[in-house]
Design a protein around this motif. Structure first.
Motif, PDB file in Angstrom:
ATOM      1  N   PRO A  33       0.843  -1.205   0.000  1.00  0.00           N
ATOM      2  CA  PRO A  33       0.000   0.000   0.000  1.00  0.00           C
ATOM      3  C   PRO A  33       0.875   1.250   0.000  1.00  0.00           C
ATOM      4  N   THR A  35       0.491   5.408  -0.216  1.00  0.00           N
ATOM      5  CA  THR A  35      -0.273   6.656  -0.269  1.00  0.00           C
ATOM      6  C   THR A  35       0.313   7.573  -1.334  1.00  0.00           C
ATOM      7  N   GLN A 108      -6.878  -1.035   1.041  1.00  0.00           N
ATOM      8  CA  GLN A 108      -6.441  -0.887   2.425  1.00  0.00           C
ATOM      9  C   GLN A 108      -7.357   0.105   3.139  1.00  0.00           C
ATOM     10  N   HIS A 182      -5.952  -1.521   7.877  1.00  0.00           N
ATOM     11  CA  HIS A 182      -4.685  -0.851   8.231  1.00  0.00           C
ATOM     12  C   HIS A 182      -4.602  -0.715   9.754  1.00  0.00           C
ATOM     13  N   ARG A 234      -2.868  -5.415   8.493  1.00  0.00           N
ATOM     14  CA  ARG A 234      -1.466  -4.967   8.598  1.00  0.00           C
ATOM     15  C   ARG A 234      -1.225  -4.433  10.003  1.00  0.00           C
ATOM     16  N   ILE A 272       6.231  -1.889   8.097  1.00  0.00           N
ATOM     17  CA  ILE A 272       7.597  -1.462   8.468  1.00  0.00           C
ATOM     18  C   ILE A 272       8.273  -0.904   7.209  1.00  0.00           C
ATOM     19  N   SER A 303      12.164  -2.681   2.591  1.00  0.00           N
ATOM     20  CA  SER A 303      13.504  -2.542   2.005  1.00  0.00           C
ATOM     21  C   SER A 303      14.056  -3.869   1.485  1.00  0.00           C
ATOM     22  N   GLY A 324       7.214  -1.963  -2.086  1.00  0.00           N
ATOM     23  CA  GLY A 324       6.665  -0.613  -2.091  1.00  0.00           C
ATOM     24  C   GLY A 324       7.372   0.299  -3.070  1.00  0.00           C
ATOM     25  N   ARG A 325       8.420   0.987  -2.588  1.00  0.00           N
ATOM     26  CA  ARG A 325       9.076   2.015  -3.406  1.00  0.00           C
ATOM     27  C   ARG A 325       9.535   1.521  -4.772  1.00  0.00           C
TER      28      ARG A 325
END
Ligand code: FNR
Ligand code: 8K6
Length: 355
Positions: A33, A35, A108, A182, A234, A272, A303, A324-325
């Motif tokens: 997820p 934002t 989410q 969430h 989560r 996290i 990460s 994510g990223r």
């Protein structure tokens, strides 16, 4: 630059995975997820958001950006909602596009709790477990400093539980395959689960069972409304964002996790940013702690590269990986990993546009 290793080393990421009898994933890579603050003024998903999610439909499961269940849950500008018919209709375009590409997508469900700001909902109470404020202000809107929340009354709590269930029902109407509640990152549900933010002395505070009660009530209400097979959660057992650490939190999660396991929901997902972060009161990192106390499907995150995720799955640290990223930087993340194509490195400037 990130260099991929030979694709065959990552084969386990491309195995199918059954969450349960209802939902089967085509690979083990979830889109985390994220934002993006790109919904329109009525918090309706836009056509650009439809295209953004559609481009990522190769993920085994997309978890959408956090989506507010009701107006007072908003803490950032232009975060989408799922409480009006227009918002449901907007999300329907997203789910149709993802399904047309053979993807799966959960929304989410979000209430930001003490990280909300009355600016976004025309004034009124900010609700949280207790009247404990966080320092700071809304990102990119620094003039909006956070306010002291009101401790949710028992009536407020009942209303919140109802509104999570209603939002879940709306999600099914919008065509989602399920929802992720969430409960992480210091937002409403998490404020009940940590001592920093929960100072209650009633049946929602003071003991691990009481502090777990609200989260479990939300899970139960959502599961009852749309099915446990379509319900994910989560959580952040380690405080790291919008929350101060307290070693007594360990006992809360020691109680909470087996309770949750007995609910048999679709998956549990760690909240996290970097799963190598060590928490002394969890005896290590968040995913190892949860793995030791929760025996059902676990989604790791934080990460990870495709390589480190593949290794973590191979060594049974978790079952699925959320990315994510790198998924912001690479709409075709799954294809690149599969084909061994170099990834575009993520940078924060990418947050200003929806590619
Ligand atoms: C996030 N993250 C996040 N988490 C969440 O539960 N709901 C959300 O809406 C968001 N939004 C969000 C926005 C942005 C811009 C970032 C960078 C992160 C956290 C995210 O899901 C994930 O846990 C972290 O990004 C760590 O995973 P990666 O990026 O290292 O793969
Ligand atoms: C207006 C932007 C709204 C974004 C809100 C969602 C969360 C975004 C997180 C961005 C990165 C924050 C990293 C904090 C990690 C702390 C680790 C100790």
């Amino acid at each position: 630059m990130t260099t991929q290793t030979a694709p065959n080393l990552l084969a386990n990421l491309f195995e199918t995975y059954s969450l349960n009898d209802t939902i089967s994933l085509k690979n083990r890579i979830l889109m985390a997820p994220l934002t993006r603050c790109m919904a329109d003024a009525n918090l309706v998903p836009t056509d650009d958001m439809v295209a953004y999610y559609e481009r990522r439909a190769e993920a085994g499961l997309i978890i959408t950006e956090a989506t507010i269940i009701r107006p007072d849950g908003q803490g950032y500008p232009n975060t989408p909602g799922i409480f009006t018919q227009a918002q449901i209709a907007g999300w329907r375009k997203v789910t149709d596009a993802v399904h047309a590409k053979d993807g799966k997508i959960f929304v989410q469900l979000w209430h930001t709790g003490r990280v909300s700001h009355p600016h976004f909902f025309g004034g009124g109470d900010v609700l949280a477990a207790s009247a404990q404020k966080i320092e700071g202000s809304v990102p990119r809107m620094r003039e909006l400093t956070y306010v002291t929340p009101k401790a949710a009354t028992l009536e407020d709590i009942q209303g919140l539980v109802r509104d999570y269930a209603k939002a879940a029902e709306n999600a099914i109407e919008a065509g989602f395959d399920g929802v992720e509640i969430h409960g992480a990152n210091g937002y409403l549900i998490d404020t009940f689960l940590h001592h920093d933010s929960n100072r209650r002395t009633d049946e929602y505070g003071g003991t691990p069972a009481n502090m777990s009660r609200f989260a479990l009530e939300v899970v139960d209400a959502v599961a009852e409304r749309i099915g446990k097979d379509r319900t994910g959660l989560r959580i952040s057992p380690g405080a790291y964002f919008n929350m101060a650490a307290d070693s007594r939190d360990r006992a809360v999660f020691d109680y909470f996790l087996p309770e949750l396991e007995s609910r048999d929901i679709a998956f549990l997902h760690i909240g996290i940013f970097d799963d190598s972060m060590q928490f002394d009161y969890l005896d290590g990192n968040a995913s190892s702690y949860v793995r030791a106390h929760y025996g059902k499907t676990l989604v790791g995150v934080g990460s990870y590269s495709a390589q480190s995720a593949s290794e973590a799955i191979a060594t049974d640290k978790f079952d699925l990986i959320a990315i994510g990223r790198p998924f912001i930087a690479n709409p075709d993340y799954v294809a690149r990993v599969r084909d061994g194509v170099e990834l575009v490195p993520y940078s924060d400037e990418m947050l200003t546009s929806l590619v």
